[in-house]
Design a protein around this motif. Structure first.
Motif, mmCIF file in Angstrom:
data_model
loop_
_atom_site.group_PDB
_atom_site.id
_atom_site.type_symbol
_atom_site.label_atom_id
_atom_site.label_comp_id
_atom_site.label_asym_id
_atom_site.label_seq_id
_atom_site.Cartn_x
_atom_site.Cartn_y
_atom_site.Cartn_z
ATOM 1 N N ILE A 156 0.633 -1.095 0.191
ATOM 2 C CA ILE A 156 0.012 0.123 -0.179
ATOM 3 C C ILE A 156 0.708 1.017 -0.256
ATOM 4 C CG2 ILE A 156 -1.464 0.955 1.248
ATOM 5 C CD1 ILE A 156 -2.902 -1.350 2.105
ATOM 6 N N ILE A 157 1.830 1.294 0.854
ATOM 7 C CA ILE A 157 2.869 2.408 0.658
ATOM 8 C C ILE A 157 3.411 2.841 -0.975
ATOM 9 C CG2 ILE A 157 4.965 3.061 2.046
ATOM 10 C CD1 ILE A 157 3.737 2.393 4.522
ATOM 11 N N SER A 158 3.875 1.891 -1.354
ATOM 12 C CA SER A 158 4.275 1.650 -2.335
ATOM 13 C C SER A 158 3.356 2.366 -3.937
ATOM 14 C CB SER A 158 5.140 0.107 -2.964
ATOM 15 O OG SER A 158 5.939 -0.336 -2.097
ATOM 16 N N VAL A 159 2.476 2.225 -3.486
ATOM 17 C CA VAL A 159 1.670 2.137 -4.340
ATOM 18 C C VAL A 159 1.086 3.954 -4.169
ATOM 19 C CG1 VAL A 159 -1.044 2.345 -5.324
ATOM 20 C CG2 VAL A 159 0.448 0.389 -4.918
ATOM 21 N N ILE A 160 0.891 4.118 -3.086
ATOM 22 C CA ILE A 160 0.994 5.912 -2.359
ATOM 23 C C ILE A 160 1.736 6.633 -3.713
ATOM 24 C CG2 ILE A 160 0.813 7.578 -0.975
ATOM 25 C CD1 ILE A 160 -1.108 4.860 0.647
ATOM 26 N N PHE A 161 3.575 6.148 -2.509
ATOM 27 C CA PHE A 161 4.571 6.829 -3.222
ATOM 28 C C PHE A 161 4.260 6.733 -4.864
ATOM 29 C CE2 PHE A 161 9.267 6.508 -4.709
ATOM 30 C CZ PHE A 161 8.914 7.852 -4.999
ATOM 31 N N VAL A 162 3.667 5.438 -5.597
ATOM 32 C CA VAL A 162 4.019 6.088 -7.069
ATOM 33 C C VAL A 162 2.684 7.120 -7.451
ATOM 34 C CG1 VAL A 162 3.321 5.033 -9.100
ATOM 35 C CG2 VAL A 162 5.263 3.880 -8.085
ATOM 36 N N VAL A 163 1.574 6.665 -6.657
ATOM 37 C CA VAL A 163 0.172 7.806 -6.918
ATOM 38 C C VAL A 163 0.942 8.890 -7.032
ATOM 39 C CG1 VAL A 163 -1.422 8.481 -6.642
ATOM 40 C CG2 VAL A 163 -1.210 6.086 -7.304
ATOM 41 N N LEU A 164 1.805 9.363 -5.548
ATOM 42 C CA LEU A 164 2.072 10.823 -5.423
ATOM 43 C C LEU A 164 3.203 11.142 -6.343
ATOM 44 C CD1 LEU A 164 2.149 11.007 -1.534
ATOM 45 C CD2 LEU A 164 0.728 12.296 -3.020
ATOM 46 N N ILE A 165 3.766 10.523 -6.777
ATOM 47 C CA ILE A 165 4.856 11.056 -7.744
ATOM 48 C C ILE A 165 4.082 11.025 -8.676
ATOM 49 C CG2 ILE A 165 6.656 9.894 -9.476
ATOM 50 C CD1 ILE A 165 8.178 10.469 -6.941
ATOM 51 N N ILE A 166 3.565 10.187 -9.813
ATOM 52 C CA ILE A 166 2.773 10.652 -11.042
ATOM 53 C C ILE A 166 1.791 12.246 -10.702
ATOM 54 C CG2 ILE A 166 0.855 9.759 -12.722
ATOM 55 C CD1 ILE A 166 1.904 7.148 -11.748
ATOM 56 N N LEU A 167 1.441 11.995 -9.579
ATOM 57 C CA LEU A 167 0.500 13.540 -9.622
ATOM 58 C C LEU A 167 1.254 14.980 -9.353
ATOM 59 C CD1 LEU A 167 -2.624 11.869 -7.077
ATOM 60 C CD2 LEU A 167 -2.427 13.224 -9.489
ATOM 61 N N THR A 168 2.222 14.560 -9.302
ATOM 62 C CA THR A 168 2.856 15.730 -8.901
ATOM 63 C C THR A 168 4.155 16.019 -9.962
ATOM 64 O OG1 THR A 168 3.444 15.513 -6.480
ATOM 65 C CG2 THR A 168 5.108 16.761 -7.674
ATOM 66 N N PHE A 169 4.060 14.984 -11.031
ATOM 67 C CA PHE A 169 5.245 15.163 -11.735
ATOM 68 C C PHE A 169 4.448 15.035 -13.344
ATOM 69 C CE2 PHE A 169 8.408 14.159 -8.252
ATOM 70 C CZ PHE A 169 8.922 15.330 -8.695
#
Length: 182
Positions: free
Chosen positions: A23-36
């Motif tokens: 779950i933490i890995s998925v949240i991290f990937v989503v945050l990267i995508i939404l940020t950049f």
């Protein structure tokens, strides 16, 4: 012949640890995508009518984006505004800009802009409009020019390119407004 099978089960702490890590890995990937790469942004107000409507949800791309004339952009804030705004890029750094309020015409680099998206009268604001757009800045206006607070007004002024969040690509919602913007 031996038909004995063993089933390995994980203990509860290991199972919880594996799920938490996933779950933490998925949240991290989503945050990267939404940020950049992209964002979903809500339109608030009528300054972009009739291209965009109050309450529309926009798909905005931001990865390696540089503003160009005619783009609909999301700006983190104006000079004296704290909220993000949605406007159209009229001129970018180094371009000459002339607005003839009597004739309702905008000229960039000496050429009249073809602006079929404009939905209202063009009125002067209270900001000084530069003849040449300075380095690192853009000049923006709303499509509903009569009500739009944009670069013609001191509250917004010229926009720093670094304050541009990204380019609006699609209207996603409501579905009756869904469309590609260019």
């Amino acid at each position: 012949m031996d038909n004995n099978y063993t089933i390995k089960t994980k203990s509860a702490p290991n199972w919880i640890y594996d799920w938490t890590k996933s779950i933490i890995s998925v949240i991290f990937v989503v945050l990267i995508i939404l940020t950049f790469f992209f964002r979903i942004v809500n339109v608030d107000g009528t300054s972009m009518y009739s291209t965009l409507y109050d309450g529309d949800k926009l798909f905005v791309s931001s990865f390696l984006y540089t503003p160009t004339d005619g783009d609909i952009v999301i700006i983190s804030h104006g000079q004296y505004l704290d909220e993000p705004i949605v406007k159209r890029v009229i001129a970018t750094e180094g371009q000459t800009l002339k607005i003839d309020f009597d004739k309702q015409k905008v000229y960039v680099d000496g050429k009249e802009l073809n602006e079929p998206y404009v939905s209202s009268e063009l009125i002067p604001g209270d900001a000084k409009i530069p003849e040449v757009i300075p380095e690192g800045k853009i000049f923006v206006m709303g499509d509903n020019r009569y009500v739009s607070k944009d670069s013609r007004y001191v509250e917004v002024g010229l926009i720093n390119v670094k304050d541009v969040i990204g380019k609006a690509q699609f209207t996603l919602f409501p579905f009756n407004h869904a469309k590609y913007l260019y």
